[in-house]
Design a protein around this motif. Structure first.
Motif, PDB file in Angstrom:
ATOM      1  N   THR A 137       0.884  -1.166   0.000  1.00  0.00           N
ATOM      2  CA  THR A 137       0.000   0.000   0.000  1.00  0.00           C
ATOM      3  C   THR A 137       0.924   1.219   0.000  1.00  0.00           C
ATOM      4  OG1 THR A 137      -0.014   0.158   2.395  1.00  0.00           O
ATOM      5  CG2 THR A 137      -1.701  -1.237   1.424  1.00  0.00           C
ATOM      6  N   ALA A 138       0.759   2.103  -0.950  1.00  0.00           N
ATOM      7  CA  ALA A 138       1.662   3.269  -1.015  1.00  0.00           C
ATOM      8  C   ALA A 138       0.878   4.479  -1.484  1.00  0.00           C
ATOM      9  CB  ALA A 138       2.810   2.993  -1.979  1.00  0.00           C
ATOM     10  N   ASP A 139       1.000   5.579  -0.768  1.00  0.00           N
ATOM     11  CA  ASP A 139       0.258   6.778  -1.153  1.00  0.00           C
ATOM     12  C   ASP A 139       0.928   8.059  -0.688  1.00  0.00           C
ATOM     13  OD1 ASP A 139      -2.236   6.528  -2.646  1.00  0.00           O
ATOM     14  OD2 ASP A 139      -2.836   5.122  -1.077  1.00  0.00           O
ATOM     15  N   VAL A 140       0.606   9.109  -1.432  1.00  0.00           N
ATOM     16  CA  VAL A 140       0.908  10.474  -1.010  1.00  0.00           C
ATOM     17  C   VAL A 140      -0.462  11.134  -0.839  1.00  0.00           C
ATOM     18  CG1 VAL A 140       1.939  12.668  -1.668  1.00  0.00           C
ATOM     19  CG2 VAL A 140       3.086  10.510  -2.283  1.00  0.00           C
ATOM     20  N   ALA A 141      -0.822  11.441   0.395  1.00  0.00           N
ATOM     21  CA  ALA A 141      -2.132  12.058   0.680  1.00  0.00           C
ATOM     22  C   ALA A 141      -1.981  13.562   0.519  1.00  0.00           C
ATOM     23  CB  ALA A 141      -2.580  11.712   2.094  1.00  0.00           C
TER      24      ALA A 141
END
Ligand code: CAA
Length: 390
Positions: A137-141
């Motif tokens: 799971t990888a994100d930039v919020a």
């Protein structure tokens, strides 16, 4: 056969903004962010960090000591993908030199998609117990500067190895889930920042929690006392406090006060409070935070998990903590990662935030910042160039 999480690791940006700094800049009482939102710091990615580098850095650590030849699938869950066609996991597959007989796919449903990744991974392992699957799971919020969501940004990745040797958490087969077409948070293809109806999103989150729990408890026969702790998707940690209260009410636990309820989630809030929203990874960061910070021995205890993705999909599921789970967690590395970060002032934060990559195919070299083993070094002919640092 037990199937679940054999190994896990998280990775986040080396840089953070203290929400006191943001509060001063926005003319807000710091207490609002620290107490009412429940966030102290938020990870801010430099321009040479994206979901691929975050993911590769997390996955490399999660794979330490794992037989990589047996990784036969990568599920890459993200809301902030970098390509409309190619799965980001294929870059990670190359950067980590994984064997070629591996399926790679990208999953999207706001912050929820990591959970279908975990469930699909468990199903594949059930079919072939010799194999393992890597869920990332990888994100930039990212919300607009000055918007209500700005204080709930963050960045990072959690990698989970799912196998028939669950040294950390054995997943229960039962789950309860809920879908409804709602516009609480969304991001059209032409936008870099999410659009959100914040207060509505909180209400929908709680509705999805109630409906998912109802199906889960009916299917499993489990009730409140079956759980030693609860982990929730945490866009901000105050959301976890609202969620546990809502669930307690649904379960008829009206005699429990805030202190008792917070004890059931508190250790699972520690890392999230310092990193911010990881979108697809927030629930799993909370699980790591719980397992690494709880003084009580959680071996053989059942943990409840609630995953939520705006739009919306919710899922309530659970797992039983494995014996000697602490030995399978890279606790010191995680603590050092958070402790050794560099604080940004407001100017540096807005510089990182506003850095734009070219969209015309021209060649661009990104100035080097502090990143992990992998970084995005630039772009050429519309292609991202990743490099492995020594
Ligand atoms: N001192 C202390 N507290 C203060 C204060 C002050 N000076 N001023 C306001 N507050 C309190 C308010 O009383 C309120 O407290 P309660 O929640 O206890 O009522 C709290 O601070 C929040 O203030 P507002 O009601 O004014 O809300 P806001 O406009 O700042 O928005 C938010 C808050 C909705 C969380 C916003 O940050 C947001 O939109 N975030 C992004 C969306 C989000 O995270 N939604 C969560 C569910 S959706 C999801 O989970 C998916 C996902 O990851 C996005």
């Amino acid at each position: 056969m037990k199937i679940g999480i054999e190994a896990t690791s998280f990775y986040s940006s080396h840089y953070y903004l203290d929400l006191k700094t943001l509060a001063i800049q926005r003319g807000v009482e710091p207490e609002k962010f620290y107490h009412s939102i429940g966030q102290e710091k938020m990870a801010v990615p430099p321009p040479d960090e994206d979901v691929v580098t975050l993911a590769a850095n997390a996955a490399e650590q999660a794979l330490q000591g794992v037989d990589r030849e047996r990784i036969e699938a990568i599920f890459f869950a993200t809301e902030s993908g970098i390509d409309q066609s190619k799965a980001a996991g294929i870059y990670v597959h190359r950067l980590l030199d994984l064997q070629p007989h591996c399926r790679v796919v990208e999953l999207k449903q706001a912050c929820y998609s990591g959970t279908i990744g975990v469930q699909a991974a468990a199903a594949l392992v059930h079919r072939n117990p010799e194999s393992k699957a890597l869920v990332i799971t990888a994100d930039v919020a990212r919300y607009g500067l000055g918007s209500a969501g700005e204080s709930t940004q963050g960045a990072g990745a959690v990698a989970l190895v799912v196998s028939a040797n669950p040294k950390i958490l054995a997943l229960d087969p039962e789950a309860g889930y809920y879908t409804q077409d709602v516009m609480d948070f969304w991001r059209p293809n032409y936008r870099d920042e999410a659009l959100v109806d914040g207060k509505h999103s909180v209400r929908v989150y709680l509705r999805a929690l109630g409906a998912s729990w109802e199906q889960y408890s009916r299917r499993s026969g489990r009730t409140w006392p079956d759980f030693a702790r609860f982990c929730f998707h945490l866009p901000f940690t105050r959301m976890g406090e609202q969620a546990i209260r809502h669930l307690a009410k649904n379960c008829g636990q009206t005699d429990l006060g805030d202190k008792e309820l917070n004890a059931l989630i508190g250790d699972g809030l520690i890392y999230n409070r310092l990193v911010g929203n990881l979108y697809s990874g927030s629930l799993y960061l909370s699980l790591i935070s719980l397992l690494e910070n709880t003084q009580e021995n959680l071996e053989n205890k059942r943990i409840a998990l609630f995953s939520y993705g705006s739009g919306c999909v919710g899922e309530f599921f659970s797992g039983v903590v494995a014996p000697e789970y602490r030995q399978a967690l890279p606790i010191e590395r995680h603590r050092a990662l958070i402790r050794d970060r560099q604080e940004l002032d407001y100017t540096a934060y807005s510089r990182f935030y506003s850095y734009a990559l070219p969209t015309d195919g021209s060649t661009n070299k990104i100035p080097e910042n502090e990143t992990g083993r992998f970084r995005l070094s630039g772009l050429s002919q519309h292609q991202r160039i990743y490099e492995k640092r020594s």
